[in-house]
Design an enzyme around this catalytic site. Structure first.
Site, PDB file in Angstrom:
ATOM      1  N   ARG A  62       1.006 -15.342  13.692  1.00  0.00           N
ATOM      2  CA  ARG A  62       0.840 -14.642  12.415  1.00  0.00           C
ATOM      3  C   ARG A  62       2.007 -14.923  11.470  1.00  0.00           C
ATOM      4  NH1 ARG A  62      -2.409 -10.366   9.863  1.00  0.00           N
ATOM      5  NH2 ARG A  62      -3.867 -10.413  11.582  1.00  0.00           N
TER       6      ARG A  62
ATOM      7  N   GLU B  66      -0.415  -2.295   7.173  1.00  0.00           N
ATOM      8  CA  GLU B  66       0.663  -3.273   7.219  1.00  0.00           C
ATOM      9  C   GLU B  66       1.045  -3.898   5.883  1.00  0.00           C
ATOM     10  OE1 GLU B  66      -1.712  -5.215  10.296  1.00  0.00           O
ATOM     11  OE2 GLU B  66       0.152  -5.572  11.369  1.00  0.00           O
TER      12      GLU B  66
END
Lengths: 775, 486
Positions: free
Chosen positions: A320, A725
């Site tokens: 990621r 997030e």
């Protein structure tokens, strides 16, 4: 009987957190507050006091003999498999056997009549170590060539090598980005109660009850249907309770079955911080080519991460980081490589953003480098590099997914205007030109964040909805509540589906008994996945109700509406519970299990191509700071945020998430510093030494707004977007504003290359370095 | 009088009498494990996160005063004749929310909710003192409370709005003030208290003379004032501190008196007890004061304890050394007076013998022609331990530096004077050049350590720069040279 229609104190739009009253009165029950049955025992972990050593002998005689001790557990006492690796790599023992691989690694557990007795006894172990050289950080791991904990990833598009060679300008640099402790206020805890046969029930504070269930079964050598894991709420999670609770659940369950008594395991804060994983720290090497306008032509990036002794989630986390190394910028030619390095430190894990923030901050550092080298405002360079729209040739990510929903330009334009960025920047420049001790900085940074688990199979969810024959509604879903307001949002969805008051929906604890095989409440996906699953369940029940009412009252299905706690059936209107009562008497099934899986996504990791993300969330922030060039101390004067949550499910909860994530992101980049000594012991292992932001650290002026015009172009739940997030990375604006203030001492001609976290020490040292460079 | 073998205190609306209290028993464990009052949370067990905040009301010479404290490190034995108020006591009849609770709910002040009871208690204490606080006052009240979810903005908004939901006059604790005062007064019988649980003992002397006797009789006892340090020996190091001798209940030892010869601070006076007198006498301490710990710890911790524990990173020793303070040490009936700087011999060793205790701290009266400054540099501005602490006391007459007393913390194994730098300054003109030249000598005075708080290089750089700051702050510049709090 309660009359639901009178229970409208909580309004339908943006109801408050469903537990708010319980929070403020202390009546909200956390795992440690559950009444302990008579006979409850307490377990405590014995931890390694070496970072890397062979275990010659373990002598637990004094532990066993200590007051109140019932027994001890070590690897030999595990009937199943001594492993809690969440990705099936079998590299994470519960109890170390022949070797310890980090300071703080569990070796045994002691079980005693009280927690105090267990804690005292745990310190009496005599362990004979033969020290081995530890690899404590990224540099050491790289130098030793000891390898990776999990396979690395390469993303590549275009021809980065030739494009870099041909670039009009080229900069190579390195950035160190620190890790972060979750510092959830409630630490890890598991409370296991033995049942009949192989049954065991575990109350815990985990973000991933299904995985905890699976791990308990695996460790005990029993089956998942023997294990129930319950989570009413967590006192914060932030990713730290996604996989890290597995060990605590397994040990508590093991002890509970062994002694057939309830067993609670709650480490002290110091042990919690030393024995459980954190955000990965990174060393990032970049080589960027760009033209006179500041537009990037090529980028080569190496992302080395300290993963710790085992893989845990380091594979998807470091992946990621690469997925977000573009942030909001188009790279015409790009190659990005991850290096998930094995080290003799605690195994790093998920933390809000999951590697994404480390990728994003690299992109923002590269923008800074270009801006300072060309003498431009960083905002101008950012704009020059934003992704375009599909079809204009500037929409492809390094992983070959087209950015189809790009709204970053509009967000940045609006924020630039609403925050008065240009005039304030001019004022900052004028202030600094006077050359005083206090310097100021301002920066506007964007974020684009991909939503979906990159492990595609995780993108599924279930829910269970019952309507009881008094018209009350019971809601259960696979997500967990850690403060984010997930339960509130999903109850809203259910209430709206049935056209009833929010207060009619009872939110129940998450339990593996009601919804099986759930995914972690992580990746910001909680309401996207579970909201859709709950809606599916509601729609099933509603369809049955409509069929029933259409037949009973002889109207077309289209003539039936649910609203305001009432049901309109043609010209007839009745209270919701009246319809439910009639449906029950007519034997209509009033319960349904809902399910959802995210469409469109796919990912070929070997090829580095696919559509890992269903959609992107966007946002931007402007921060203005002051620094003291004599001490490096600083203060955030003002922050303005404009964030995209699509069509908000609950604007108050979303604003709370955005503001909280920003401050947490700011903490990561400012005062939160993890410090290991030369022996490999983490010395910042409690709030006395590890400094998260306080009320007085928040921006003095703090304007948070949602982009109210935005809606998800994909058919997500109510066209909303995930919020957990993405706003974490808005904290980068503080970091870059600090950088600008530092740059002022060398007339903005040198990129300060601040490493993170920018503690007062790093700020002062950068000021002195730049002053030296100017002289 | 025979010693009493039990403590007696009020817990919310219940009177508790118990003798089974060990030396290291904490209030938090008593609440959660014995009384099942689980609204009070354990977040860190070291007085840093505030999740365990409760109010403790005690009778002082100024009457009944409620203060927020950290239950996790508050020794249970110290609760004699106090009123402990927990989150469970706040709601009104029928569960009606308290104005502070109502404001927190209305303003979305909780997310995960784990820090929330502690935050409510701190805001409650603030509201009792100040019904309409500004943001800086709220921040100061919340210096000892961590929240990891909200980013604080909703909590600050809630705290600003409490006054809309009710007034302190209607508050239950205020309404019952006279009754509680009477009940607590009745609990104070002036007797020594000796507690025992198994082998673990705690002694609360009857008065200062009794304290001297008890310590002479038990020279190895652990002397505890606010327990903000000793509490961690218990919760973190699992140390047996028995027998423990407590002094926080001795009013006479908590006095702060200002006379012509200066200030006399009793060794039991907390930071909060001392603040007004000390900052009035020495206004340069006002900003410094706001950076000492959090509110809960300032209510518990004492200046005497900060000296006695001998830490090289305590906040007060450098300040007191620069001011030329002295301490009175007492052993039985014998007293001796010592300049504070002589108390610190080397790391872990102070000029004190078993059975002896610090009774008083003496600060000289403010003198003319002095330039004072006190600076604390830490990673986080509030509620942190200093990387460097520096205090300056420069006697400047007619543009010339007559004498200089400069003391630093965090730079050596003890709080210590910068002798070489001081020597350079004496007789020099009051000028930036003189201060910069003196700062260059710091490397002769100090060889600081590197640790998680700061590197040696940073410590030395900052210490040097603070010499420039002293000059610039007194140079009458139009631009500020320091970041102000508000």
């Amino acid at each position: 009987m309660k009359d639901f229609t009178e229970e409208t104190a909580l309004t339908q739009t943006d109801p408050r957190h469903d537990s708010a009253v319980k929070h403020v009165t202390g009546r909200a029950e956390y795992a440690d507050d559950i009444p302990e049955p008579v006979g409850t025992l307490h377990a405590y972990l014995g931890l390694s006091t070496r970072a890397h050593a062979r275990i010659r002998a373990i002598d637990l005689t004094r532990v066993r003999g200590a007051a109140g001790v019932v027994g001890v557990l070590s690897a030999a006492d595990i009937p199943g498999i001594n492993d809690v690796s969440p990705t099936g790599r079998d590299d994470e023992a519960i109890f170390a056997t022949d070797k310890v691989e980090f300071w703080g690694q569990p070796i045994f557990a002691v079980v005693a009549e009280s927690r105090d007795a267990a804690r005292r006894a745990a310190r009496l172990a005599e362990i004979d170590y033969e020290d081995l050289p530890p690899l404590l950080d990224i540099d050491a791991a790289r130098a030793a060539g000891d390898g990776y904990v999990t396979p690395p990833l390469t993303l590549e598009r275009g021809e980065p090598g030739p494009a870099l060679a041909a670039a009009p300008h080229r900069i190579r640099g390195r950035m160190r980005v620190g890790g972060q402790d979750h510092m959830y206020l409630e630490g890890h805890i598991a409370f296991a109660l033995p049942g009949e046969d192989d049954d065991v029930l575990v109350h815990s504070s985990t973000q991933h009850p299904s995985e905890a269930q699976h791990m308990v079964a695996r460790v005990l050598g029993i089956r998942s249907n023997d294990v129930t894991v319950n989570v009413r709420r967590m006192g914060g999670g932030f990713g730290g309770k996604e996989t890290q609770m597995n060990l605590f659940c397994a040990v508590a369950a093991l002890a509970a079955k062994r002694w057939n008594r309830p067993v609670k395991l709650r480490p002290d804060r110091d042990d919690d911080m030393q024995a459980t994983g954190k955000r990965h720290d990174f060393v990032i090497d970049y080589d960027v080519g760009f033209d006179e306008t500041g537009r990037i032509t090529a980028l080569d990036g190496e992302f080395a991460a300290r993963c710790g002794f085992s893989s845990d989630l380091s594979g998807p986390v470091t992946d990621r980081a690469l997925f977000h190394a573009d942030n909001a910028y188009f790279y015409p030619n790009v190659r990005l490589r991850s290096h998930p390095l094995r080290t003799n430190t605690v195994s790093n894990t998920a933390f809000r953003g999951f590697g994404g923030p480390q990728g994003v901050i690299a992109a923002e550092r590269i923008i800074e480098e270009i801006a300072y080298s060309l003498g431009k405002d960083t905002l101008e360079v950012r704009r020059a590099n934003f992704y375009g729209q599909p079809g204009d040739g500037r929409d492809l990510t390094p992983y070959h997914q087209s950015v189809e929903d790009n709204v970053i330009g509009r967000i940045v334009d609006e924020l630039e205007a609403s925050s008065d960025y240009q005039a304030r920047r001019a004022a900052v420049l004028a202030h600094n030109a006077r050359g005083g001790v206090i310097r100021r900085g301002i920066a506007l940074t964007p974020v684009k964040f991909g939503i979906s688990f990159t492990a595609t199979w995780y993108n599924q969810a279930g829910a269970l909805v019952h309507v009881y024959n008094d018209g009350s509604i019971h809601l259960n879903h696979g997500g967990t509540e850690m403060g984010q307001g997930l339960n509130t949002k999903i109850a809203q969805i259910v209430a709206e589906a049935f056209g009833v008051e929010f207060g009619r929906v009872k939110i129940t604890r998450t339990t593996t008994e009601k919804v099986p095989n759930t995914s972690a409440t992580a990746a910001s996906s909680g309401s996207d996945l579970n909201g859709m699953a709950a809606l599916d369940a509601c729609q099933q029940i509603k369809a049955r109700l409509v069929d029933f009412a259409a037949e009973r009252w002889g109207v077309a299905p289209e003539a039936i509406r649910f609203e305001g706690g009432r049901v309109h059936v043609g010209d007839t209107t009745m209270r919701f519970e009246e319809l439910i009562g009639a449906a029950y008497m007519a034997r209509v099934q009033l319960s349904a299990a809902g399910f959802y899986k995210t469409p469109k996504i796919h990912w070929d990791r070997a090829a580095g191509k696919g559509r890992p993300f269903y959609y992107f969330a966007y946002g931007a922030s402007v921060s203005e700071v002051s620094i003291d060039t004599l001490t490096g101390e600083y203060r955030v004067e003002r922050t303005d945020i404009l964030h995209d949550v699509g069509r908000s499910l609950n604007a108050e909860l979303d604003i709370g998430q955005v503001g909280g994530a920003f401050v947490q992101g700011m903490g990561w980049l400012t005062t939160e510093e993890l410090w290991w000594d030369k022996a490999g012991q983490l010395r910042t292992h409690a709030p006395s030494t590890y400094k998260i932001p306080l009320a007085s650290d928040r921006p003095r002026v703090f304007n948070v707004a949602l982009a109210d015009w935005s809606e998800n172009r994909e058919p997500t739940i109510k066209r909303s977007k995930a919020v957990g997030e993405p706003p974490f990375m808005l904290g980068i604006s503080v970091f870059e504003a600090l950088s600008m203030a530092v740059a002022s001492v060398a007339d903005y001609r040198v990129c300060p290359r601040l490493d993170a976290p920018a503690t007062p020490e790093r700020v002062l040292m950068a000021v002195e370095r730049l002053r030296g460079a100017r002289a | 009088m025979q010693p009493r073998s039990e403590i007696r205190f009020l817990l919310n609306d219940t009177e508790v009498t118990t003798g089974a209290v060990g030396a290291g028993d904490t209030l938090l464990d008593m609440l959660r494990l014995e009384r099942r009052l689980t609204g009070t949370k354990e977040g860190c067990a070291e007085g840093d996160c505030g999740a365990c905040t409760v109010l403790v009301g005690r009778l002082s010479e100024a009457g009944l005063r409620y203060e927020p404290v950290n239950a996790c490190i508050r020794l249970a034995a110290s609760l004699d004749a106090c009123h402990v108020v927990t989150i469970e006591h706040l709601s009104g009849p029928g569960g009606r929310l308290h104005p502070v609770q109502q404001a927190m709910v209305e303003h979305h002040g909780s997310q995960c909710g784990f820090c929330t009871p502690g935050i409510v208690m701190s805001l409650y204490a603030l509201w009792m003192q100040n019904a309409d606080p500004d943001e800086t006052e709220i921040e100061t009240a919340l210096q000892g409370n961590l929240c990891r979810c909200t980013g604080y903005a909703p909590i600050i908004r809630a705290a600003r709005a409490v006054t809309r939901y009710g007034s302190p006059a209607e508050d239950a604790l205020n309404r019952e003030r006279a009754a509680v005062t009477a009940r607590l007064t009745a609990l104070r019988d002036g007797r020594r208290v000796e507690l025992r649980r198994g082998d673990s003992r705690a002694i609360l002397p009857a008065d200062i003379d009794d304290l001297a006797r008890v310590l002479s009789a038990h020279p190895q006892a652990t002397l505890v004032a606010g327990a903000t340090d000793v509490g961690l020996w218990v919760t973190k190091f699992l140390k047996d501190i028995s027998p423990v001798v407590l002094l926080g209940h001795l009013d006479a030892l908590r006095r702060v008196e200002r006379g012509p010869e200066g200030l006399r601070i009793g060794a039991g006076a907390s930071y909060s007890d001392s603040e007004a007198a000390l900052c009035d006498a020495y206004p340069h301490l006002r900003e410094f004061w706001s950076r000492i710990a959090g509110w809960q710890v300032r209510n518990m911790g004492t200046i005497g304890g900060n000296i006695a524990n001998g830490s090289p990173i305590g906040d007060m020793p450098p300040v007191l050394i620069a001011l030329g303070a002295e301490i009175v040490l007492r052993h039985g009936e014998n007293r001796r007076r010592l300049p504070i700087e002589d108390f610190f011999i080397e790391y872990g060793r102070q000029d004190i013998v078993p059975g002896e205790f610090i009774e008083e701290i003496h600060l000289p009266a403010p003198q003319p022609d002095r330039i004072h400054a006190a600076y604390k540099i830490s990673k986080r501005r509030d509620e942190d331990i200093s990387s460097v602490c520096a205090a300056f006391n420069l006697h400047v007459e007619a543009g010339r530096i007559v004498t200089a007393r400069i003391a630093m913390g965090g730079m050596a194994g003890t709080p210590k004077r910068a002798a070489a730098a001081e020597a350079v300054l004496r007789g020099q003109p009051w000028s930036e050049a003189a201060l910069v030249a003196a700062a260059e000598r710091l490397a002769e005075d100090f060889t600081p350590l590197a640790d998680w708080r700061a590197s040696a290089e940073y410590r030395l750089s900052v210490a040097r720069n603070l010499f420039r700051r002293v000059f610039l702050e007194h140079a009458g510049l139009a631009e500020p040279v320091r970041l102000a709090r508000a």
